[in-house]
Scaffold this motif. Structure first.
Motif, mmCIF file in Angstrom:
data_model
loop_
_atom_site.group_PDB
_atom_site.id
_atom_site.type_symbol
_atom_site.label_atom_id
_atom_site.label_comp_id
_atom_site.label_asym_id
_atom_site.label_seq_id
_atom_site.Cartn_x
_atom_site.Cartn_y
_atom_site.Cartn_z
ATOM 1 N N ALA A 123 0.842 -1.196 0.000
ATOM 2 C CA ALA A 123 0.000 0.000 0.000
ATOM 3 C C ALA A 123 0.876 1.244 0.000
ATOM 4 C CB ALA A 123 -0.924 -0.004 1.208
ATOM 5 N N GLY A 124 0.541 2.205 -0.875
ATOM 6 C CA GLY A 124 1.306 3.445 -0.973
ATOM 7 C C GLY A 124 2.310 3.449 -2.098
ATOM 8 N N ASP A 125 2.666 2.273 -2.626
ATOM 9 C CA ASP A 125 3.663 2.196 -3.696
ATOM 10 C C ASP A 125 3.145 2.829 -4.994
ATOM 11 O OD1 ASP A 125 5.499 0.889 -2.125
ATOM 12 O OD2 ASP A 125 5.126 -1.112 -2.953
ATOM 13 N N GLY A 133 -7.530 -5.791 -4.182
ATOM 14 C CA GLY A 133 -7.973 -4.730 -3.284
ATOM 15 C C GLY A 133 -6.983 -3.613 -3.091
ATOM 16 N N LEU A 134 -6.045 -3.453 -4.039
ATOM 17 C CA LEU A 134 -5.004 -2.429 -3.895
ATOM 18 C C LEU A 134 -5.215 -1.219 -4.803
ATOM 19 C CD1 LEU A 134 -1.824 -4.716 -3.716
ATOM 20 C CD2 LEU A 134 -2.821 -3.396 -1.836
ATOM 21 N N ASP A 135 -6.292 -1.210 -5.588
ATOM 22 C CA ASP A 135 -6.471 -0.127 -6.557
ATOM 23 C C ASP A 135 -6.731 1.218 -5.888
ATOM 24 O OD1 ASP A 135 -8.972 -1.637 -5.985
ATOM 25 O OD2 ASP A 135 -9.901 0.009 -7.090
ATOM 26 N N LYS A 136 -7.117 1.220 -4.623
ATOM 27 C CA LYS A 136 -7.320 2.467 -3.888
ATOM 28 C C LYS A 136 -6.130 2.819 -2.998
ATOM 29 C CE LYS A 136 -12.338 1.975 -3.881
ATOM 30 N NZ LYS A 136 -13.584 1.865 -3.072
ATOM 31 N N GLN A 137 -5.039 2.069 -3.179
ATOM 32 C CA GLN A 137 -3.842 2.303 -2.362
ATOM 33 C C GLN A 137 -2.548 2.384 -3.162
ATOM 34 O OE1 GLN A 137 -4.813 -1.297 -0.049
ATOM 35 N NE2 GLN A 137 -4.732 -0.025 1.785
ATOM 36 N N VAL A 138 -2.587 1.872 -4.404
ATOM 37 C CA VAL A 138 -1.374 1.799 -5.226
ATOM 38 C C VAL A 138 -1.644 2.465 -6.568
ATOM 39 C CG1 VAL A 138 0.200 0.241 -6.455
ATOM 40 C CG2 VAL A 138 -0.534 -0.310 -4.118
ATOM 41 N N ALA A 139 -0.707 3.305 -7.003
ATOM 42 C CA ALA A 139 -0.790 3.910 -8.333
ATOM 43 C C ALA A 139 0.092 3.120 -9.297
ATOM 44 C CB ALA A 139 -0.349 5.365 -8.286
#
Length: 556
Positions: free
Chosen positions: A427-429, A458-464
């Motif tokens: 998350a955050g990457d 479930g990472l589309d709201k945490q990772v760009a």
């Protein structure tokens, strides 16, 4: 009006030519009429094209009813879904150039008076329109229409859910049995995949730009109205020929601005930017990323179709289709109402003839209550995208519109997917995928695999994710593509390293790395790009293709 075909059908010196027409079974009456090329992308490998033999026959019937002689010839077409995630995707965008070139070849060699263009999927639509603009003979587009949405546990689904399901399965969120059921449910039949992906984006924009009859973008593939539309297109090409209305009469600067306004209102695929730029190049019309950003900034986003929302193209059709969206935009003068279209009428006259009130308030929001005051696509600039990059902002979660995080750098899509599925992306990457641009890929592969993996896990709201490649219309999340210049053309994205802090500010149209210019210059001296051993068509493509910010079109 026989402007071209008389060169192969009239006069004593053309007797050998006529003998070859007779060998094909044509009669004297047929070769005395205007010859209309009917270009069909029918094949047995693309769901969007599997039924185009029937659409082509309907178009031919229309041409005959209106007094012309239809002559069928084929176009290739790549299924982006089947070619996704492996070397085959390198051929998808380049196929656009092959399609345009092959239609030019057939039309010029055989002296067709006009063209009925029958595409349906991704690169086939713009490739055909590029050919029409280049040839500038009377032409009309009639697509095969969208696929109906699939049903899974009473929920409407489409191909994007299928790709995301792979990530969900890898993360343990669904079972193998669930995955199997989804793959049987997602795509129920023929047509271009049911969301606002690239194919449907371009088919809708063919209406907006004036090259297709109303209904082209949204009438479902399986409806009888689709066959009727093809017959009407076949008849209409004869009207265009008689009135000498040609593609460059339609494809004006105002028409492109109309298409861009509709693009922003619908929330179309980011690929539409590449294709509109390439079509404009063929039409001799000057548009660039700054114009696209200008129109996006002032045009409200009225629709959130899959993957940005739960509605599908059949819902847009039921709500009035592209005509209703245009009627809504026209209420506040977002369109050039006097632009001419293949109907023979102006945009204003088309909307008046449709008797539409505009938004339904659900699938299409009103101009006064949009999803957002700006359009579905945004262009960003910064020190890692000097010539710009593109994001489908309507499909980005609000919390990811502004994001900063450490770079995780990969020199290929495959390496990035392996890292995502291994659980090493946190998350955050900010995932960076480079050397996947028009030249570096080559072919500018779509990154639906990585974006779907992130969404499914479930990472589309945490990772760009940022890339010099591009994204499928089915991608969602903070997916920023078309970074220009690309890594293979000495773009700064090629100088990024793991841990570099990337700042993304979509509302302010900015993307920057926390790196000084001096550091970029220093890194340039130690840069070792990956080696691509190219041969065949892709080697030629990599040599001549232009940058993404100019449409990845061939340089002259």
């Amino acid at each position: 009006m026989k402007e071209k075909s008389c060169q192969v059908t009239q006069g004593a010196e053309r007797a050998p030519h006529r003998s070859l027409f007779y060998a094909c079974g044509f009669t004297e009456e047929e070769i005395s009429r205007p010859l209309i090329g009917v270009v069909s992308a029918f094949s047995e490998i693309v769901p969007g094209h599997i039924h185009l033999d029937k659409i082509a026959q309907a178009a031919k019937d229309g041409v005959r009813m209106a007094g012309g002689t239809p002559i069928l010839f084929p176009s290739i077409g790549v299924c982006d879904g089947i070619s996704m995630g492996h070397a085959g995707m390198c051929y998808s965008l380049p196929s656009r150039e092959l399609i345009a070139d092959s239609i030019e070849t057939m039309a010029m060699a055989h002296c067709f008076d006009g063209l009925v263009l029958i595409p349906n999927c991704d690169k086939v639509v713009p490739g055909m329109v590029m050919a029409a603009a280049r040839l500038n003979i009377s032409s009309i587009v009639v697509s095969g229409g969208p696929m109906l949405a699939g049903k899974n546990n009473a929920q409407d689904i489409s191909l994007s859910k299928m790709f995301e399901a792979v990530g969900a399965y890898k993360a343990g969120f669904i079972t193998e049995s669930d995955l199997s059921q989804l793959e049987h449910d997602a795509c129920p039949g023929c047509g271009s995949c049911a969301g606002m992906y690239t194919a449907n984006s371009m088919n809708c924009l063919c209406e907006a730009i004036g090259m297709a009859l109303p209904g082209n973008g949204t009438i479902p593939a399986v409806y009888a109205l689709r066959v009727q539309l093809a017959k009407q297109a076949g008849m209409q090409i004869m009207h265009l020929l008689n009135k000498s209305i040609k593609p460059r009469d339609i494809l004006t600067k105002q028409a492109f601005e109309n298409a861009l306004a509709v693009d922003m209102a619908l929330g179309c695929s980011t690929n539409s930017v590449l294709h509109l730029l390439a079509i404009a190049h063929e039409a001799g019309v000057d548009i660039d990323l700054s114009l696209i950003n200008h129109i996006s900034a002032k045009t409200p986003n009225l629709c959130r179709l899959a993957p940005a929302g739960d509605f599908h193209i059949e819902d847009l059709y039921a709500a009035g289709g592209v005509k209703a969206v245009m009627a809504e935009l026209a209420k506040k003068d977002y369109l050039h109402s006097q632009a001419i279209t293949v109907t023979g009428y102006t945009v204003k006259e088309n909307l008046e003839n449709a008797h539409l009130s505009g938004a339904d308030g659900t699938v299409i929001r009103s101009i006064d209550k949009p999803y957002s005051s700006s359009g579905g696509i945004a262009v960003l600039w910064g020190n890692i995208a000097r010539d710009g990059c593109v994001v489908k902002q309507s499909a980005v979660a609000p919390e990811m519109l502004v994001h900063s995080g450490p770079a995780r750098v990969f020199d290929s899509e495959e390496d990035a997917i392996a890292a995502i599925f291994s659980g090493s992306i946190l998350a955050g990457d900010v995932v960076v995928i480079r050397y996947e641009g028009p030249r570096g890929g080559p072919g500018m592969r779509e990154m639906l695999g990585p974006t779907s993996a992130l969404a499914g896990m479930g990472l589309d709201k945490q990772v760009a994710l940022i890339t010099d490649g591009r994204f499928s219309g089915a991608s969602r999340g903070a997916s920023i593509g078309h970074i220009s210049p690309e890594a293979a053309s000495d773009g700064e994205i090629g100088l990024l390293r793991d841990g570099d802090i990337i700042h993304i500010d979509i509302p302010c149209n900015k993307i920057n790395a926390e790196i000084t210019q001096e550091e970029f210059i220093k890194r340039k001296g130690t840069k070792v790009p990956p080696q691509r051993h190219l041969h065949g068509w892709l080697a030629r493509y990599a040599k001549f293709v232009s940058s993404a910010n100019t449409g990845a079109a061939f340089t002259e």
